[in-house]
Design an enzyme around this catalytic site. Structure first.
Site, PDB file in Angstrom:
ATOM      1  N   TYR A  67       0.842  -1.200   0.000  1.00 18.64           N
ATOM      2  CA  TYR A  67       0.000   0.000   0.000  1.00 18.64           C
ATOM      3  C   TYR A  67       0.874   1.246   0.000  1.00 18.64           C
ATOM      4  O   TYR A  67       1.870   1.295   0.727  1.00 18.64           O
ATOM      5  CB  TYR A  67      -0.917   0.040   1.236  1.00 18.64           C
ATOM      6  CG  TYR A  67      -2.370   0.027   0.832  1.00 18.64           C
ATOM      7  CD1 TYR A  67      -2.887   1.096   0.102  1.00 18.64           C
ATOM      8  CD2 TYR A  67      -3.193  -1.048   1.126  1.00 18.64           C
ATOM      9  CE1 TYR A  67      -4.211   1.074  -0.299  1.00 18.64           C
ATOM     10  CE2 TYR A  67      -4.508  -1.067   0.726  1.00 18.64           C
ATOM     11  CZ  TYR A  67      -5.019  -0.006   0.003  1.00 18.64           C
ATOM     12  OH  TYR A  67      -6.309  -0.018  -0.406  1.00 18.64           O
ATOM     13  N   ARG A 258      -1.703  -2.557 -18.527  1.00 21.32           N
ATOM     14  CA  ARG A 258      -2.971  -1.820 -18.541  1.00 21.32           C
ATOM     15  C   ARG A 258      -2.888  -0.697 -17.518  1.00 21.32           C
ATOM     16  O   ARG A 258      -2.605  -0.941 -16.341  1.00 21.32           O
ATOM     17  CB  ARG A 258      -4.142  -2.722 -18.150  1.00 21.32           C
ATOM     18  CG  ARG A 258      -4.298  -3.965 -18.969  1.00 21.32           C
ATOM     19  CD  ARG A 258      -5.694  -4.527 -18.843  1.00 21.32           C
ATOM     20  NE  ARG A 258      -6.591  -3.762 -19.656  1.00 21.32           N
ATOM     21  CZ  ARG A 258      -6.690  -3.869 -20.974  1.00 21.32           C
ATOM     22  NH1 ARG A 258      -5.954  -4.740 -21.617  1.00 21.32           N
ATOM     23  NH2 ARG A 258      -7.517  -3.113 -21.641  1.00 21.32           N
TER      24      ARG A 258
END
Ligand SMILES: *Cc1c(COP(=O)(O)O)cnc(C)c1O
Length: 425
Positions: A67, A258
């Site tokens: 994170y 992507r």
């Protein structure tokens, strides 16, 4: 990577599929089927491509476990005022993200601010709008039916719901009508003029757009999602220096993972960063950001220039072959990696052709053409792109053969539809 004949000269994917199947036979089995479909098909979807194995590997790396809400520090060196992360243990993540930003600026020879966190092109656009306008503001863009993107003001998309979107037109041949852009810009006094497309085969005149934006005091936004790889390689004029804000995807002609990127003039840096986080997104996908950094390194290599040049040569060869056989192409040709085959005069739709091509291992997609009378679910055209098969080594002659194969499918379909129509009489 798959080669032109459908051989996989890597082992990266295969090993992974076997590994996944041990845990999940269902998902692993379906990935394997998709793998084989991709390997064996001729891929002509203009928005797709094959990234390298290194990009794929970074995608699946341990960075997936981290994170890192916020941005790397060092505010003195960056344009962003939003320094710092909300979590500990980000010292290496910070270096990767900063390196990624530096590499993308190098790719486009620019000192614009860059934000590499958008999860996709749509998300990049969501944040870009937020950085330069407010709900209810007037935005002038190219509509979906004329080649624009869903996020350029489609009624079913956030863009069409949040902003007062107006569209400029293409002329009868399908070229962006710069006179119409100027006329509407002066009439509507938009906050933003947006250009960029998902199905437009011609050079976009960024300089002319910028002049019009300046005349009316609008922000000029470019969405180069489709052509970014060509811009990086010098095969399409660059919007840098003209646009206030530029968005792109990284997975189309750029051949990366992507994802999305936003570039902006330095004075917009803070607004862009806070529009991405905390407004539009939470934690960035650092595994994707690492993959984006590798894609940028690859885009700086001479091989990438060769690839992009070949994409354009291939597209011209494919397009010319269709023209030679008497087909209609929107705008009568192509300058980039894509074109639209116009099927208005045929007794079948774009969808029919898409399905029939699918059945013979050619993947393309139905697409509306200017002045289309059929519904968006049917359409009177197909969109054809050359980037993925160029990555797999196709040259001009291969694409001429592809044109003749599609011609065969069209002739069959046409004969069938005509026979059906006769029976009904
Ligand atoms: C593909 C595309 C996008 C959106 O990208 P996603 O990653 O699918 O969200 C945005 N703008 C244009 C012009 C595109 O072609």
């Amino acid at each position: 990577m798959f080669d032109r004949n459908g051989n996989d000269n890597s082992t990266y994917n295969v090993d992974n599929i076997e590994f996944i199947k041990k845990t999940s036979p269902v998902v692993g089995g379906l990935i394997e089927k998709e793998y084989n479909r991709q390997k064996n098909n001729v891929e002509l979807i203009a928005s797709e491509n094959y990234c390298s194995e290194a990009v794929l590997a970074a995608n699946g790396s341990c960075l997936c476990w981290k994170y890192a809400e916020g941005y790397p520090g060092k505010p003195m060196e960056r344009h962003s005022g939003n320094k710092g992360r909300y979590y500990g243990g980000t010292q290496f993540i910070d270096q990767i993200e900063e390196y990624c930003c530096d590499k993308w600026r190098e790719v486009f020879h620019t000192d614009y601010h860059v934000n590499v966190q958008p999860h996709s092109g749509s998300q990049a656009n969501f944040a870009a709008y937020k950085a330069i306008c407010d709900p209810g503001d007037v935005v002038l863009s190219l509509s979906l039916d004329n080649g624009g993107h869903l996020t350029h003001g489609s009624a079913v998309n956030f863009s069409g719901k949040l902003y007062d979107i107006h569209f400029y037109d293409v002329d009868e041949k399908g070229f962006i009508d710069m006179e119409d852009v100027r006329k509407k810009a002066h009439e509507l006094q938009p906050k933003v003029i947006l250009t960029g497309a998902s199905a437009y085969s011609r050079i976009i005149d960024f300089k002319a757009f910028a002049e019009i934006a300046q005349e009316v005091g609008a922000y000029f936004m470019v969405d180069m999602a489709h052509i970014a790889g060509l811009v990086a390689a010098g095969e399409h004029p660059s919007p840098f220096g003209y646009a206030d804000i530029i968005t792109t995807t990284t997975h189309k002609t750029l051949r990366g993972p992507r994802g999305g990127l936003i570039f902006a003039k330095p004075e917009l840096a803070k607004k862009v960063d806070s529009a991405v986080f905390p407004y539009a997104q939470g934690g960035p996908l650092e595994h994707i950001i690492a993959a984006k950094a590798i894609a940028a390194e690859e885009a700086l290599k001479p091989e990438f220039k060769e690839y992009a040049h070949q994409v354009v040569l291939n597209c011209k060869a494919l397009c010319d072959e269709f023209l030679k056989m008497g087909y209609h192409i929107v705008t009568g040709g192509t300058d980039n990696h894509v074109f639209l085959l116009d099927l208005k005069e045929f007794p079948f739709s774009g969808r029919d052709l898409q399905e029939r091509c699918d059945a013979v291992g050619i993947t393309l997609n139905k697409n509306a053409v200017p002045g289309d009378q059929r519904s968006p679910m049917q359409t009177s055209g197909v969109r054809i792109g050359t980037a993925p098969m160029t990555t797999r080594g196709y040259k001009e002659d291969d694409f001429r053969q592809v044109a003749r194969r599609i011609d065969g499918v069209i002739k069959e379909l046409k004969a069938e539809k005509e026979a059906e129509a006769k029976e009904e009489k």
